[in-house]
Design an enzyme around this catalytic site. Sequence first.
Site, PDB file in Angstrom:
ATOM      1  N   HIS A  13       0.888  -1.219  -0.019  1.00  0.00           N
ATOM      2  CA  HIS A  13       0.126   0.055  -0.111  1.00  0.00           C
ATOM      3  C   HIS A  13       1.233   1.058   0.052  1.00  0.00           C
ATOM      4  CE1 HIS A  13      -3.822   1.908   1.476  1.00  0.00           C
ATOM      5  NE2 HIS A  13      -2.956   3.057   1.034  1.00  0.00           N
ATOM      6  N   HIS A  15       1.561   5.261  -1.761  1.00  0.00           N
ATOM      7  CA  HIS A  15       1.236   6.511  -2.622  1.00  0.00           C
ATOM      8  C   HIS A  15       2.531   7.137  -3.061  1.00  0.00           C
ATOM      9  CE1 HIS A  15      -2.981   6.590  -1.071  1.00  0.00           C
ATOM     10  NE2 HIS A  15      -2.356   6.133   0.033  1.00  0.00           N
ATOM     11  N   LEU A  16       2.504   7.089  -4.421  1.00  0.00           N
ATOM     12  CA  LEU A  16       3.849   7.701  -5.175  1.00  0.00           C
ATOM     13  C   LEU A  16       3.426   8.911  -5.694  1.00  0.00           C
ATOM     14  CD1 LEU A  16       5.205   4.581  -7.022  1.00  0.00           C
ATOM     15  CD2 LEU A  16       6.223   5.815  -4.896  1.00  0.00           C
ATOM     16  N   ARG A  17       1.929   9.270  -5.896  1.00  0.00           N
ATOM     17  CA  ARG A  17       1.775  10.876  -6.762  1.00  0.00           C
ATOM     18  C   ARG A  17       2.338  10.796  -7.991  1.00  0.00           C
ATOM     19  NH1 ARG A  17      -1.309  10.878  -2.371  1.00  0.00           N
ATOM     20  NH2 ARG A  17      -0.608  11.718  -0.449  1.00  0.00           N
ATOM     21  N   ASN A  41      -4.983   7.266  -6.265  1.00  0.00           N
ATOM     22  CA  ASN A  41      -5.755   8.343  -5.818  1.00  0.00           C
ATOM     23  C   ASN A  41      -5.247   9.584  -6.221  1.00  0.00           C
ATOM     24  OD1 ASN A  41      -3.926   8.074  -3.710  1.00  0.00           O
ATOM     25  ND2 ASN A  41      -5.124   8.972  -2.349  1.00  0.00           N
ATOM     26  N   LYS A  99      -9.158  -0.476  -5.930  1.00  0.00           N
ATOM     27  CA  LYS A  99      -9.418   0.232  -4.816  1.00  0.00           C
ATOM     28  C   LYS A  99     -10.773   0.832  -4.443  1.00  0.00           C
ATOM     29  CE  LYS A  99      -7.756   2.024  -1.009  1.00  0.00           C
ATOM     30  NZ  LYS A  99      -6.720   3.046  -0.502  1.00  0.00           N
ATOM     31  N   HIS A 136     -10.377   1.113   1.566  1.00  0.00           N
ATOM     32  CA  HIS A 136     -10.279   2.064   2.566  1.00  0.00           C
ATOM     33  C   HIS A 136     -11.591   2.048   3.337  1.00  0.00           C
ATOM     34  CE1 HIS A 136      -8.793   5.927   4.100  1.00  0.00           C
ATOM     35  NE2 HIS A 136      -9.978   5.822   4.831  1.00  0.00           N
ATOM     36  N   HIS A 174      -4.720  -0.469   5.599  1.00  0.00           N
ATOM     37  CA  HIS A 174      -4.263   0.013   6.686  1.00  0.00           C
ATOM     38  C   HIS A 174      -5.139   0.058   8.121  1.00  0.00           C
ATOM     39  CE1 HIS A 174      -7.067   3.027   4.878  1.00  0.00           C
ATOM     40  NE2 HIS A 174      -6.121   3.440   4.034  1.00  0.00           N
ATOM     41  N   LEU A 219      -5.134   9.295   8.036  1.00  0.00           N
ATOM     42  CA  LEU A 219      -6.233   8.473   7.814  1.00  0.00           C
ATOM     43  C   LEU A 219      -6.353   7.009   7.612  1.00  0.00           C
ATOM     44  CD1 LEU A 219      -8.796  11.217   6.184  1.00  0.00           C
ATOM     45  CD2 LEU A 219      -8.738  10.452   8.712  1.00  0.00           C
ATOM     46  N   ASP A 247       1.581   2.694   3.514  1.00  0.00           N
ATOM     47  CA  ASP A 247       0.482   4.041   3.499  1.00  0.00           C
ATOM     48  C   ASP A 247       1.308   4.995   3.364  1.00  0.00           C
ATOM     49  OD1 ASP A 247      -1.739   5.319   2.772  1.00  0.00           O
ATOM     50  OD2 ASP A 247      -2.491   5.275   4.704  1.00  0.00           O
ATOM     51  N   HIS A 251       2.809  14.663   1.456  1.00  0.00           N
ATOM     52  CA  HIS A 251       2.262  15.814   0.963  1.00  0.00           C
ATOM     53  C   HIS A 251       2.956  16.915   1.431  1.00  0.00           C
ATOM     54  CE1 HIS A 251      -2.205  14.565   0.652  1.00  0.00           C
ATOM     55  NE2 HIS A 251      -1.830  13.695   1.695  1.00  0.00           N
ATOM     56  N   ALA A 263      -4.176  14.813   5.318  1.00  0.00           N
ATOM     57  CA  ALA A 263      -4.075  13.659   5.952  1.00  0.00           C
ATOM     58  C   ALA A 263      -2.955  12.835   5.065  1.00  0.00           C
ATOM     59  CB  ALA A 263      -5.315  12.511   6.003  1.00  0.00           C
TER      60      ALA A 263
HETATM   61  C1  NCD Z   1      -3.439   8.949   1.763  1.00  0.00           C
HETATM   62  C2  NCD Z   1      -3.333  10.154   0.801  1.00  0.00           C
HETATM   63  O1  NCD Z   1      -2.735  11.075   1.096  1.00  0.00           O
HETATM   64  O2  NCD Z   1      -3.308   9.833  -0.335  1.00  0.00           O
HETATM   65  N1  NCD Z   1      -3.611   9.692   3.252  1.00  0.00           N
HETATM   66  C3  NCD Z   1      -3.721   8.997   4.562  1.00  0.00           C
HETATM   67  O3  NCD Z   1      -3.841   9.767   5.499  1.00  0.00           O
HETATM   68  N2  NCD Z   1      -3.581   7.700   4.376  1.00  0.00           N
HETATM   69  C4  NCD Z   1      -5.110   8.455   1.416  1.00  0.00           C
HETATM   70  C5  NCD Z   1      -5.319   7.213   2.169  1.00  0.00           C
HETATM   71  O4  NCD Z   1      -4.561   6.117   2.289  1.00  0.00           O
HETATM   72  O5  NCD Z   1      -6.273   7.460   3.051  1.00  0.00           O
HETATM   73 ZN    ZN Z   2      -3.406   4.917   1.488  1.00  0.00          ZN
END
Ligand code: NCD
Ligand code: ZN
Length: 347
Positions: A13, A15-17, A41, A99, A136, A174, A219, A247, A251, A263
């Site tokens: 899990h 996030h790479l943006r 996302n 997802k 989620h 998560h 989150l 996760d 940001h 978050a």
């Molecule tokens: C994640 C995100 O920033 O993309 N944020 C987080 O707090 N975990 C989204 C997610 O997995 O809920």
């Molecule tokens: Zn996530």
Amino acid sequence: MDPLTLTRPDDWHLHLRDGALLRDVLPHTARQFARAIVMPNLAPPVATCEQAAAYRERILKCLPEGSDFEPLMALYLTPRTTAQEIERAAASDFVHGVKLYPAGATTNSEAGLASLEAAHPVFEAMQASGLPLLVHGESTDPACDVFERERVFLEQTLAPLLERFDTLRVVVEHITTRDAVHFVESAAERVAATITPHHLLLNRNALFEGGIRPHHYCLPVLKAEAHRQALVEAATSGSAKFFLGTDSAPHLRSAKEQARGCAGIYSAHAALELYAEAFESAGALDRLEAFASFHGPDFYGLPRNRGRVTLRRERWDVPAIYQAAGAELVPLRAGESVGWKLAGASR
Ligand code: NCD
Ligand code: ZN
């Protein structure tokens, strides 16, 4: 026990943006993990196989020279997702999950589902093909207490879904509560969960230590100590239902330090080392390898990695910030230290 050598792990899990931020965070993951499920996302979401293929190419282009890191793609389930798209995804060799974001639950979840009903043909196609649903798991009822959102979603939404689609494969992403641990433990084998390093290491006090701490806000939100302990027990239990998913969710500092801060906790810079700390505190370092390197590929039906990584018991200082996308990114443990250090990786 010192140093610690493990089969090369994967992150189930992540996030790479995109764009410059992708370019600057990806090396942190690629130096330690062989593969990662890349969360879809983005805005707009990665909702089709075509979009996932294009995103995958952008990730591969950003990899450091010589890296063999493999991004495993997931589709974002929107109200417009069709059963045909699921069939295409299942037949592809690069989409490994779909997802589910309840609309409004988290960052970039607006394109998600307000109700599951309309997606029943999609779940039907997923269960027929074996493609896992990555969930989620939080209620979006604004009246629901923020610390109860996971439990309420599992009881009111996921339990009926699992009953109705009785061979659908599900990863509860998560997990943060004792309730989720029990839910997953007592569900059938087709239900598993990822656990983050921050939910193993921190409880909700970390949100308020010495003042409000936006860099500990994610989150689902951090929970009380008893929940953290239940997560540690699950992760170190040896149960194949629980596996590593950081996760890591970058940001920029400017978006975190806000009246309405975003978050997400950035942990990719020290992910495996942080898990090692958590497992060591539980006296369970011997269970880390299965959690980090075996249970995930076994659930996803992928081969376990052949390479190794070595961690040394060595304290190192985490920078206060990393430069990313021409701005500042504040990592987990910023300005503090981590007690394990990645010493090498082989293929
Ligand atoms: C994640 C995100 O920033 O993309 N944020 C987080 O707090 N975990 C989204 C997610 O997995 O809920
Ligand atoms: Zn996530």
